[in-house]
Design a protein around this motif. Structure first.
Motif, short mmCIF file in Angstrom:
data_model
loop_
_atom_site.label_atom_id
_atom_site.label_comp_id
_atom_site.label_asym_id
_atom_site.label_seq_id
_atom_site.Cartn_x
_atom_site.Cartn_y
_atom_site.Cartn_z
N MET A 107 0.84 -1.20 0.00
CA MET A 107 0.00 0.00 0.00
C MET A 107 0.88 1.25 0.00
O MET A 107 0.60 2.22 -0.72
CB MET A 107 -0.93 -0.01 1.22
N ASN A 110 2.48 1.69 -3.50
CA ASN A 110 1.53 2.22 -4.47
C ASN A 110 1.27 3.70 -4.22
O ASN A 110 1.11 4.48 -5.17
CB ASN A 110 0.21 1.44 -4.37
N PHE A 111 1.27 4.10 -2.96
CA PHE A 111 1.01 5.50 -2.60
C PHE A 111 2.18 6.41 -2.99
O PHE A 111 1.98 7.50 -3.54
CB PHE A 111 0.74 5.60 -1.10
N GLU A 259 -8.65 5.55 -10.46
CA GLU A 259 -8.75 5.10 -9.08
C GLU A 259 -9.91 5.82 -8.43
O GLU A 259 -10.01 7.04 -8.51
CB GLU A 259 -7.46 5.40 -8.32
N LEU A 263 -6.79 6.00 -0.21
CA LEU A 263 -5.70 5.03 -0.10
C LEU A 263 -6.19 3.66 0.32
O LEU A 263 -5.65 2.65 -0.11
CB LEU A 263 -4.67 5.56 0.92
N GLY A 266 -8.56 0.37 -2.19
CA GLY A 266 -8.06 -0.89 -2.74
C GLY A 266 -8.00 -1.98 -1.69
O GLY A 266 -8.26 -3.15 -1.99
N SER A 395 -4.71 -0.13 -7.11
CA SER A 395 -4.64 -0.16 -5.65
C SER A 395 -5.14 -1.49 -5.11
O SER A 395 -4.60 -2.02 -4.14
CB SER A 395 -5.45 0.99 -5.05
#
Length: 477
Positions: A107, A110-111, A259, A263, A266, A395
């Motif tokens: 996570m 991806n962020f 998206e 956050l 996903g 995500s």
């Protein structure tokens, strides 16, 4: 490399001059379709060259993880006064930290969108922790270093799979996943050869036992490669600086995927999808059957040779496994089929387990090690199937990869305890457990395939109801 993924005319905005978007050549800005294909080939070569560092990192990832197995019979157990149960705990505790960090790590990756910094930083830390294992003097110290080693190593493999899925299209993912995972398999051969040299020639150098030098040198090598990786690894398509304007305009990667939510959206999509957990349990089952990996030097020692030769005999089965993995994944990508490629490898592995149970003949048992090792080929195709089956949004895919890889490591925890010395040298009970685990994984993979078939039929019905003639997205079976 998914350049052509967004090139359909449906994605073009309406023309102000009344020109039908379908009459516009989407490749015109690149100089035609031939020029676009040449652009794709050049970018693919450039990307593959940069991504190749992942293979070396994965080799060192597993070398640092499995060096305890090589050091087992060369002073580690005696110097730290370990029992069989404590040594098994030493192996399994790594996966506790490994499992805990899978989801938050992906996570975060991806962020931030900066794998070129995040992954090498984690690598440098685990290299230092691995080296510190060499200074431990008791069970407690070794357990602490192994726990934090897994905690930091957790970032690499799910992060690498996610990075691959961000750059390559589905017809390319299988081969690239195979090439990456070959780093895992090669590490068993390379690690054994490296360990053989260090353990055979470094004992009492500067007053340190050879097994301590094993951790010092392999940890230092990991830190050096981590520094180099910062300048080689790509970031995500939307955050990479070295793409040319044409390469960016071509729509590389999945940066155009929308998206929705923040956050944690996903995370919610992934944890509420039952197929993610089903797939994770299937991978977990096959990982149990692959638990022989950490004990491979012990199994090769049952052939009756001295410790140095036993370590050298570890290499050929895994070299064979690399060849099988590459060929199987390439053929799977070519045929765009996953299930039968997966179970073919696993059935061959079951045959290897049966041979090992049935005889103590040296030649037959060594052949069985080759068949066991190639089981990795089926797992690699399974991992490619994962990226194909949970494609979007990114995500969710990031969390899916983390859940599946993290949950599957429970198989390594359980597998650490199914190879006690008292079951040797035949290890019949151990091989029996591996056969049961492989059979379970095959059945679960078949059920998953049936589910995907039903989803494909649903997609086809929806297209027919809407009058869409062109075949759209389908799940690979």
């Amino acid at each position: 490399m998914s350049i052509s993924k967004y090139s359909c005319s449906a994605s073009l905005p309406p023309s102000k001059g009344g020109v039908d978007p379908e009459d516009i050549d989407p490749d015109a800005e690149f100089g035609g379709s031939a020029a676009r294909k040449e652009l794709e080939r050049k970018l693919l070569r450039k990307l593959d060259l940069r991504m190749s560092i992942l293979v070396l990192i994965y080799i060192l990832n597993y070398v640092d993880r499995n060096n305890a197995g090589a050091a087992r019979s060369r002073g580690l157990v005696a110097d730290l006064h370990l029992t069989d149960q404590q040594f098994a705990t030493l192996l399994s505790i790594l996966y506790v930290g490994y499992i805990i960090m899978q989801i938050p790590s992906n996570m975060f990756l991806n962020f931030t969108g900066k794998p070129s910094l995040y992954l090498p930083a984690c690598m440098a830390v685990w290299g230092m922790i691995s080296a510190l294992t060499g200074v431990t003097t008791n069970f407690t110290g070794a357990v602490i270093t192994r726990f934090f080693l897994g905690f930091v190593e957790a970032a690499f493999f799910p992060g690498s799979l996610f990075l691959i899925s961000k750059w390559y299209k589905r017809t390319e993912i299988g081969l690239r996943t195979a090439i990456l995972y070959c780093g895992n398999i090669i590490s068993n051969a390379f690690g054994a050869l490296l360990a053989s040299g260090i353990l055979g020639g470094m004992n009492n150098v500067l007053g340190h036992a050879a097994w301590r030098w094993l951790f010092y040198l392999e940890g230092a090598l990991t830190v050096f490669v981590a520094v180099c990786a910062v300048f080689i690894l790509p970031d995500f398509p939307s955050t990479t600086k070295w793409l040319s304007d044409d390469e960016q305009d071509a729509g590389v990667g999945d940066q155009k995927e929308t998206e929705q939510g923040g956050l944690t959206h996903g995370l919610y999509l992934a944890v509420t999808d039952w197929t993610v957990w089903w797939f994770a349990m299937a991978v977990n089952a096959i990982v149990v059957s692959l638990s022989f990996n950490a004990y491979f030097p012990t199994l090769s020692a049952t052939l009756g040779y001295n410790p140095t030769v036993s370590l050298l005999l570890v290499a050929p089965p895994f070299v064979f496994a690399v060849i099988v993995t590459f060929c199987l994944c390439r053929h799977s990508d070519y045929k765009q089929e996953r299930f039968y490629h997966i179970i073919g490898s696993w059935i061959a592995g079951i045959i290897g387990f049966i041979i090992a149970i049935s005889t103590m003949n040296t030649a037959a048992r060594y052949v069985s090690l080759f068949l066991m090792a190639q089981t990795y080929a089926g797992l690699v195709v399974m991992l490619a199937w994962m990226n194909n089956s949970f494609p979007r949004p990114p995500s969710k895919r990031a969390v899916c990869v983390a859940i599946i890889n993290g949950f599957s490591q429970l198989g390594n925890v359980a597998g650490s305890y199914i190879w006690p010395l008292r079951w040797g040298p035949t290890y019949r009970y151990s091989y029996g457990i591996c056969i049961a685990a492989s059979g379970t994984a095959i059945i679960m993979a078949w059920i998953f395939k049936q589910h995907l078939i039903s989803l494909n039929e649903k997609l086809e019905r929806e297209e027919q109801e809407k009058g869409i003639e062109e075949k759209g997205f389908r799940y690979l079976l």
